[in-house]
Write an enzyme that holds these catalytic residues in place. Structure first.
Site, PDB file in Angstrom:
ATOM      1  CD  GLN A 263      -2.842   0.840  -0.052  1.00 38.61           C
ATOM      2  OE1 GLN A 263      -3.422  -0.213  -0.265  1.00 38.61           O
ATOM      3  NE2 GLN A 263      -2.869   1.846  -0.906  1.00 38.61           N
ATOM      4  CG  HIS A 266      -0.955   2.457  -4.199  1.00 32.06           C
ATOM      5  ND1 HIS A 266      -1.149   2.350  -5.550  1.00 32.06           N
ATOM      6  CD2 HIS A 266      -1.546   1.379  -3.646  1.00 32.06           C
ATOM      7  CE1 HIS A 266      -1.831   1.241  -5.806  1.00 32.06           C
ATOM      8  NE2 HIS A 266      -2.079   0.635  -4.657  1.00 32.06           N
ATOM      9  CD  GLU A 330      -8.521   2.369  -1.359  1.00 30.15           C
ATOM     10  OE1 GLU A 330      -7.499   2.830  -0.787  1.00 30.15           O
ATOM     11  OE2 GLU A 330      -8.638   2.345  -2.597  1.00 30.15           O
ATOM     12  CG  HIS A 331      -7.394  -1.736   0.199  1.00 28.87           C
ATOM     13  ND1 HIS A 331      -6.779  -0.549  -0.151  1.00 28.87           N
ATOM     14  CD2 HIS A 331      -7.870  -2.269  -0.954  1.00 28.87           C
ATOM     15  CE1 HIS A 331      -6.872  -0.373  -1.466  1.00 28.87           C
ATOM     16  NE2 HIS A 331      -7.541  -1.397  -1.983  1.00 28.87           N
ATOM     17  CG  ASP A 364      -4.556  -3.896  -4.784  1.00 24.53           C
ATOM     18  OD1 ASP A 364      -5.642  -3.469  -4.346  1.00 24.53           O
ATOM     19  OD2 ASP A 364      -3.471  -3.773  -4.172  1.00 24.53           O
ATOM     20  CG  HIS A 423     -49.128  16.281  -7.742  1.00 21.12           C
ATOM     21  ND1 HIS A 423     -48.707  17.571  -7.863  1.00 21.12           N
ATOM     22  CD2 HIS A 423     -48.015  15.516  -7.755  1.00 21.12           C
ATOM     23  CE1 HIS A 423     -47.391  17.597  -7.943  1.00 21.12           C
ATOM     24  NE2 HIS A 423     -46.941  16.359  -7.880  1.00 21.12           N
TER      25      HIS A 423
END
Ligand SMILES: *Cc1c(COP(=O)(O)O)cnc(C)c1O
Length: 804
Positions: A263, A266, A330-331, A364, A423
């Site tokens: 990670q 990245h 996120e993960h 991933d 209506h």
């Protein structure tokens, strides 16, 4: 310890301090980024393709000849991708396709009520833009993750934007994947300018409906701007990537370290967090991180990311899960020996990796799940990209005439309660034209005006909440019914009436509907038609304010009901022959009265009112037209029930009290449009028809074939009585009757005659004070013996009472 940055070690932080430990890096630069992005949007808007070229040169240091990848570039790409990588990509694609295909939802179709069919169908977003980060690390996996679901969803236009390399080319792997997916529009543009092009459109880049894909801060800010100001949807707000690992003592520190680094590499703003209930594990993970870092090509980036990263010691699994759910990673990797059980307690996370053998990296690339996931805590409310992200779920509904009639009143009621009259009208015009159409083969469909009940229903009735009885809340029978405070032990008396009766009187309505040729929702049952008369007044008239019209001489209860409700009574007297006056329709049309009661055959006069006169009123009067047919069974005229669909403001009253011979039941019937009936139902007392009455009425309805015989006998009696009376000297006039009584004018003092009859035990109705009825008694046709006694008595009286 080496000088390499270690993760921050935090032993047993108090829960109050968790939020500060959960903070993401790189917040705070937003204003400058936003301003730059806005400037780029302006540049792209003004300069189009030229601006994209210029920005590529400026920001990507790439010189572009062609903005779109050419066929030659595509063709050249495949050869440059090693066979092994091609095979790997094909396998990943197959897995991603399989998992995303499984996300397809079949069309849902449901009839929510009879004739109301609702369905939902997935329809692809028509034009999608996929942003694939490139440059130093071309993320072709992102193209797989976005392109596969876009293709499966069937999006007709798919545009890929990806930043060019220095030589102006695009990574061959990305082009290989694009070809594998059948995507032929790849734009050499990255960063905010790519997003601007997708949002605004340029001569080469079509504007799209939705933009997908991860990117740096500029890309993220550009997507947000596109969403906020250009009406383009985005997959989700994206920030730097992040992972949280929960590692217990069963975790392998080398595995955990590898995950953290995968990670961290990245980007410098990535964040990695490891939680453990074992200090030893944390220490070993730290050591592993440092040693593995040494051999990573992207160690510089990863090392920077580690500065944002934390190793946190927590007391137990519960605390680790609580921290993780609060962080919303996120993960999430759960590297524990009971990961599956703990997975059930995950409430916030993008994608979860369970057990020691499941690295984040598989998700991933290739397991099949999508890797475009919510970051920065958005996992609290967003899902990752899936097939759903590329479709809209469009709902459909279709009503049949039955459906419109069923649901129409519901919608009218709700729309009117919200004060949205247009209506309500959208329903009402259709109900009216349905009614008209079924009566006249559709020719009147266009001509019908708006809501036939506009302004007719008393506002407090519109507003009020109907009483909901216990038997409304639970329908049917249950072994134990303790909902209505009845006495479950049974009844005092010969029959068991311990239960409240059906509040909707369904069985009777079903039988009556068949006999009368209407639908059950056109029927209201009252405790006598007198109850219907009262409810009609209450339904339409605000006390002290509104008025009704009666046509005297007529049935007395109309006026009583009005007076009882403090409603003004306007009189439109019948002519000398007891017909409606010529100006009746015009007078009514000009009046603001809420309803008119027309009794036909009329009580006490016995005659039918002329059909044309009633039709003219129905066509011109804006109030309800109530035709009281208490005596219709004795007349030779078609019931007004057959005209209900034609005239939405028509209400027909009938009763079981007369021809059926069931006055003791107290059962009256109102026939009207389903809308009007729904108003009756709204205001009626909950159990207005007793169980005994319902039982008996059902038995009577089963014997309905007896009715014509009884009627014939009665008409014979009426004929006989009329003949006899006409021969009596004191009888001046017998009004023609279509009812089971005769109105008779005497040439002697009628009240004296009435008194004489009473003194002989014969009770008739003295109508001398009614308009147009001077000198009149109303004589009900009885049995042959009763009729004979009446004639006999009158013959004797003839000589005794004074003449007029
Ligand atoms: C008798 C009569 C009724 C009867 O009403 P119930 O309450 O049903 O008995 C209604 N209208 C007229 C004109 C009547 O004469």
């Amino acid at each position: 310890m080496p000088s390499r940055p270690a993760m921050q070690f935090i032993p047993n932080p108090a829960p109050e301090t968790w939020p500060s430990l959960q903070q993401r890096p790189a917040a705070g630069e937003a204003p400058q980024v936003a301003a730059r992005v806005r400037a780029i949007f302006e540049q792209v808007r003004a300069g189009g393709d030229a601006a994209l070229r210029q920005l590529a040169a400026e920001l990507d240091k790439a010189t572009l000849t062609n903005l779109l990848v050419s066929e030659a570039e595509f063709a050249a790409a495949i050869a440059q991708v090693p066979a092994e990588l091609q095979a790997a990509i094909r396998q990943a694609k197959a897995n991603i396709e399989a998992f995303h295909t499984a996300q397809r939802e079949p069309e849902i179709r449901l009839e929510t009520m009879p004739g109301v069919v609702c369905s939902r169908r997935s329809v692809p977003v028509q034009r999608v833009g996929l942003y694939v980060p490139g440059g130093t690390a071309p993320l072709f996996s992102t193209l797989l993750m976005l392109g596969v679901p876009a293709r499966l969803a069937g999006c007709p236009e798919v545009v890929v934007c990806t930043p060019p390399q220095l030589d102006g080319s695009i990574s061959p792997v990305i082009l290989f994947v694009a070809q594998l997916l059948g995507i032929d529009k790849v734009v050499k543009a990255g960063g905010a300018q790519a997003v601007a092009a997708l949002a605004l459109g340029t001569p080469s880049v079509p504007a799209v409906d939705k933009i997908f894909g991860p990117g740096n801060r500029y890309v993220t800010a550009a997507k947000q701007l596109a969403a906020a100001e250009y009406g383009v949807a985005i997959d989700m707000p994206a920030g730097p990537s992040e992972v949280l690992v929960i590692a217990d003592s069963s975790a392998n520190p080398a595995f955990v370290a590898a995950d953290l680094l995968s990670q961290a590499e990245h980007g410098p703003d990535s964040q990695v967090i490891v939680l453990s209930d074992s200090q030893e594990v944390l220490e070993k993970v730290q050591a592993e991180v440092l040693s593995q870092l040494e051999t990573l090509p992207r160690r510089k980036v990863a090392a920077q990311a580690l500065e944002n990263s934390r190793a946190i010691l927590l007391p137990d699994a519960a605390a680790m899960l609580a921290f993780s759910n609060q962080y919303a990673p996120e993960h999430l990797i759960i590297a524990t020996d009971n990961a599956d059980a703990q997975a059930t307690q995950v409430t916030n996370a993008g994608s979860v990796f369970l057990g020691n053998l499941t690295p984040e990296a598989v998700g991933d690339y290739a397991s099949g799940t999508n890797h475009t996931l919510p970051t920065s805590g958005y996992a609290r409310q967003y899902s990752g990209v899936s097939l759903d992200s590329f479709v809209k779920k469009i709902t459909f509904q279709r009503l049949s005439s039955v459906g419109l009639q069923a649901i129409g009143p519901v919608v009218e009621t709700m729309a009117e309660a919200e004060g949205l009259v247009a209506h309500a009208r959208a329903v009402t015009v259709r109900l009216a034209s349905l009614a008209a159409g079924s009566a006249s083969n559709g020719t009147a469909l266009m001509a019908k005006p708006a809501n036939p009940y506009a302004g007719l229903i008393r506002p407090s009735v519109e507003r009020m909440q109907a009483y909901s009885s216990a038997r409304d809340e639970f329908e049917g029978l249950a072994p134990v019914m303790l909902d209505a405070n009845e006495n479950s032990l049974g009844s005092v008396g010969p029959d068991d009436f311990s239960r409240y009766p059906d509040p909707h009187q369904r069985a009777i309505k079903a039988d009556l509907a068949l006999i009368k040729g209407v639908s059950p929702d056109q029927i209201f049952l009252g405790n006598g038609s007198d109850e219907a008369i009262d409810l009609l007044v209450r339904l339409t008239c605000t006390p002290g304010q509104d008025s009704i019209v009666i046509c005297p001489p007529t049935y007395g209860m109309y006026e009583v009901a009005a007076n009882l409700n403090d409603v003004r009574v306007k009189r439109l007297p019948l002519t000398a022959d007891f017909q409606l006056p010529a100006n009746a329709a015009a007078t009514l049309a000009a009046s603001k009265a809420k309803l008119v009661f027309l009794c036909s055959p009329n009580n006490p006069t016995g005659n039918l009112l002329a059909q044309e006169a009633i039709e003219t009123i129905l066509a011109n009067f804006r109030g309800l037209v109530v035709v009281d047919e208490a005596y219709a069974d004795f007349a030779d005229a078609l019931s007004w029930i057959s005209r209900l669909t034609e005239f939405p403001r028509l209400v027909v009253l009938q009763t079981f009290s007369k021809a059926w011979g069931l006055a003791g039941l107290r059962l009256g019937v109102a026939y009207a449009s389903p809308t009007l009936i729904s108003y009756f139902n709204k205001i009626k007392p909950p159990y207005n028809i007793s169980a005994a009455t319902q039982q008996h009425a059902l038995a009577a309805l089963a014997n309905a074939p007896q009715l014509p015989g009884m009627r014939a006998e009665l008409l014979q009696g009426r004929e006989w009585l009329g003949q006899q009376l006409s021969q009596l000297p004191i009888v001046e006039h017998i009004f023609p009757s279509d009812a089971n009584f005769l109105l008779v004018r005497f040439n002697v003092d009628a009240t004296a005659a009435y008194d004489e009859l009473s003194s002989r035990g014969i009770v008739v109705r003295n109508r001398t004070t009614q308009p147009g009825c001077a000198g009149c008694l109303r004589l009900t046709v009885g049995t042959a013996s009763e009729n004979a006694q009446l004639v006999q008595a009158l013959a004797e009286i003839g000589t005794a009472v004074p003449t007029n």
